[in-house]
Design a protein around this motif. Structure first.
Motif, PDB file in Angstrom:
ATOM      1  N   LEU A  18      48.356  44.239  52.776  1.00 41.60           N
ATOM      2  CA  LEU A  18      48.141  44.624  51.313  1.00 41.60           C
ATOM      3  C   LEU A  18      48.096  43.395  50.632  1.00 41.60           C
ATOM      4  N   ALA A  19      48.974  42.439  50.713  1.00 45.82           N
ATOM      5  CA  ALA A  19      49.093  41.281  49.872  1.00 45.82           C
ATOM      6  C   ALA A  19      47.699  40.428  49.925  1.00 45.82           C
ATOM      7  N   ILE A  20      47.352  40.331  51.330  1.00 39.86           N
ATOM      8  CA  ILE A  20      45.929  39.543  51.560  1.00 39.86           C
ATOM      9  C   ILE A  20      44.894  40.108  50.923  1.00 39.86           C
ATOM     10  N   ASN A  21      44.673  41.372  51.128  1.00 39.05           N
ATOM     11  CA  ASN A  21      43.572  42.100  50.532  1.00 39.05           C
ATOM     12  C   ASN A  21      43.764  42.086  48.942  1.00 39.05           C
ATOM     13  N   THR A  22      44.799  42.314  48.434  1.00 35.00           N
ATOM     14  CA  THR A  22      44.792  42.031  46.988  1.00 35.00           C
ATOM     15  C   THR A  22      44.615  40.609  46.596  1.00 35.00           C
ATOM     16  N   ILE A  23      44.900  39.532  47.112  1.00 31.21           N
ATOM     17  CA  ILE A  23      44.691  38.372  46.861  1.00 31.21           C
ATOM     18  C   ILE A  23      43.171  37.924  47.078  1.00 31.21           C
ATOM     19  N   ILE A  24      42.608  38.432  48.128  1.00 30.20           N
ATOM     20  CA  ILE A  24      41.192  38.212  48.183  1.00 30.20           C
ATOM     21  C   ILE A  24      40.171  38.853  47.321  1.00 30.20           C
ATOM     22  N   GLN A  25      40.552  40.207  46.993  1.00 29.54           N
ATOM     23  CA  GLN A  25      40.046  40.965  45.879  1.00 29.54           C
ATOM     24  C   GLN A  25      39.997  40.258  44.541  1.00 29.54           C
ATOM     25  N   ALA A  26      41.351  39.662  44.273  1.00 29.82           N
ATOM     26  CA  ALA A  26      41.304  38.970  42.785  1.00 29.82           C
ATOM     27  C   ALA A  26      40.623  37.628  43.079  1.00 29.82           C
ATOM     28  N   LEU A  27      40.572  37.009  44.086  1.00 30.70           N
ATOM     29  CA  LEU A  27      39.723  35.641  44.244  1.00 30.70           C
ATOM     30  C   LEU A  27      38.357  35.989  44.100  1.00 30.70           C
ATOM     31  N   VAL A  28      37.686  37.139  44.654  1.00 27.50           N
ATOM     32  CA  VAL A  28      36.225  37.536  44.768  1.00 27.50           C
ATOM     33  C   VAL A  28      36.041  37.719  43.220  1.00 27.50           C
ATOM     34  N   GLU A  29      36.903  38.598  42.707  1.00 24.50           N
ATOM     35  CA  GLU A  29      36.477  39.097  41.341  1.00 24.50           C
ATOM     36  C   GLU A  29      36.359  37.772  40.371  1.00 24.50           C
ATOM     37  N   HIS A  30      37.355  36.844  40.629  1.00 26.53           N
ATOM     38  CA  HIS A  30      37.199  35.603  39.613  1.00 26.53           C
ATOM     39  C   HIS A  30      36.302  34.581  39.824  1.00 26.53           C
ATOM     40  N   ALA A  31      35.827  34.531  41.433  1.00 25.11           N
ATOM     41  CA  ALA A  31      34.745  33.869  41.529  1.00 25.11           C
ATOM     42  C   ALA A  31      33.327  34.364  41.185  1.00 25.11           C
ATOM     43  N   ASN A  32      33.155  35.596  41.230  1.00 24.31           N
ATOM     44  CA  ASN A  32      31.998  36.535  40.954  1.00 24.31           C
ATOM     45  C   ASN A  32      31.747  36.402  39.306  1.00 24.31           C
ATOM     46  N   ASN A  33      32.637  35.958  38.588  1.00 29.06           N
ATOM     47  CA  ASN A  33      32.258  35.680  37.199  1.00 29.06           C
ATOM     48  C   ASN A  33      31.660  34.654  37.009  1.00 29.06           C
ATOM     49  N   ALA A  34      31.821  33.431  37.894  1.00 28.19           N
ATOM     50  CA  ALA A  34      31.053  32.291  37.971  1.00 28.19           C
ATOM     51  C   ALA A  34      29.809  32.545  38.739  1.00 28.19           C
ATOM     52  N   ASN A  35      29.980  33.290  39.514  1.00 30.13           N
ATOM     53  CA  ASN A  35      28.609  33.313  40.463  1.00 30.13           C
ATOM     54  C   ASN A  35      28.275  34.960  40.882  1.00 30.13           C
ATOM     55  N   PRO A  36      27.715  35.615  39.943  1.00 26.47           N
ATOM     56  CA  PRO A  36      27.401  37.289  39.922  1.00 26.47           C
ATOM     57  C   PRO A  36      26.809  37.491  41.492  1.00 26.47           C
ATOM     58  N   GLU A  37      26.221  36.378  42.084  1.00 32.14           N
ATOM     59  CA  GLU A  37      25.423  36.766  43.330  1.00 32.14           C
ATOM     60  C   GLU A  37      26.572  36.756  44.391  1.00 32.14           C
ATOM     61  N   LEU A  38      27.705  36.490  44.547  1.00 32.29           N
ATOM     62  CA  LEU A  38      28.587  36.155  45.125  1.00 32.29           C
ATOM     63  C   LEU A  38      28.934  37.536  46.143  1.00 32.29           C
ATOM     64  N   ARG A  39      29.260  38.370  45.742  1.00 35.59           N
ATOM     65  CA  ARG A  39      29.299  39.723  46.570  1.00 35.59           C
ATOM     66  C   ARG A  39      28.074  39.842  47.312  1.00 35.59           C
ATOM     67  N   GLY A  40      26.838  39.851  46.890  1.00 39.99           N
ATOM     68  CA  GLY A  40      25.859  39.937  47.606  1.00 39.99           C
ATOM     69  C   GLY A  40      25.687  39.062  48.947  1.00 39.99           C
ATOM     70  N   ARG A  41      26.226  37.728  48.690  1.00 35.68           N
ATOM     71  CA  ARG A  41      26.006  36.789  49.490  1.00 35.68           C
ATOM     72  C   ARG A  41      27.033  36.784  50.852  1.00 35.68           C
ATOM     73  N   ILE A  42      28.208  37.234  50.098  1.00 35.97           N
ATOM     74  CA  ILE A  42      29.230  37.566  51.399  1.00 35.97           C
ATOM     75  C   ILE A  42      28.670  38.627  52.096  1.00 35.97           C
ATOM     76  N   THR A  43      28.207  39.838  51.617  1.00 39.23           N
ATOM     77  CA  THR A  43      27.863  41.135  52.366  1.00 39.23           C
ATOM     78  C   THR A  43      26.544  40.538  53.493  1.00 39.23           C
ATOM     79  N   LEU A  44      25.585  39.744  52.951  1.00 41.31           N
ATOM     80  CA  LEU A  44      24.583  38.991  53.654  1.00 41.31           C
ATOM     81  C   LEU A  44      24.912  38.234  54.713  1.00 41.31           C
ATOM     82  N   ALA A  45      26.289  37.306  54.575  1.00 35.04           N
ATOM     83  CA  ALA A  45      26.883  36.806  55.688  1.00 35.04           C
ATOM     84  C   ALA A  45      27.410  37.440  56.584  1.00 35.04           C
ATOM     85  N   MET A  46      27.884  38.558  56.490  1.00 38.03           N
ATOM     86  CA  MET A  46      28.668  39.517  57.230  1.00 38.03           C
ATOM     87  C   MET A  46      27.364  39.865  58.191  1.00 38.03           C
TER      88      MET A  46
END
Length: 79
Positions: A18-46
């Protein structure tokens, strides 16, 4: 590091996840504000990783399905 008390209810792994998931989600949310394509890039990499697996195996198909679910959970908007 944080000193752990005895885990009489076997909750340590779940609390850690739970702690790791919460931290990752917060970091993705924060980074996505600077780079709106981040979520898509993560999904494409997976997906690129998954396409390299032998899809003929039930084990790899199960892994791919679980990975897709976890990535979707971690990159979904928190708001």
């Amino acid at each position: 590091m944080h000193e752990q008390k005895p885990d009489k209810f076997d909750m340590d792994a779940g609390a850690y996840k739970l702690a790791i998931n919460t931290i990752i989600q917060a970091l993705v949310e924060h980074a996505n504000n600077a780079n709106p394509e981040l979520r898509g890039r993560i999904t494409l990499a997976m997906e690129a990783y998954i396409t390299k697996l032998s899809q003929q195996s039930e084990r790899e198909e199960d892994f791919a399905e679980r990975a897709r679910g976890y990535v979707a959970l971690l990159v979904q908007p928190t708001s």
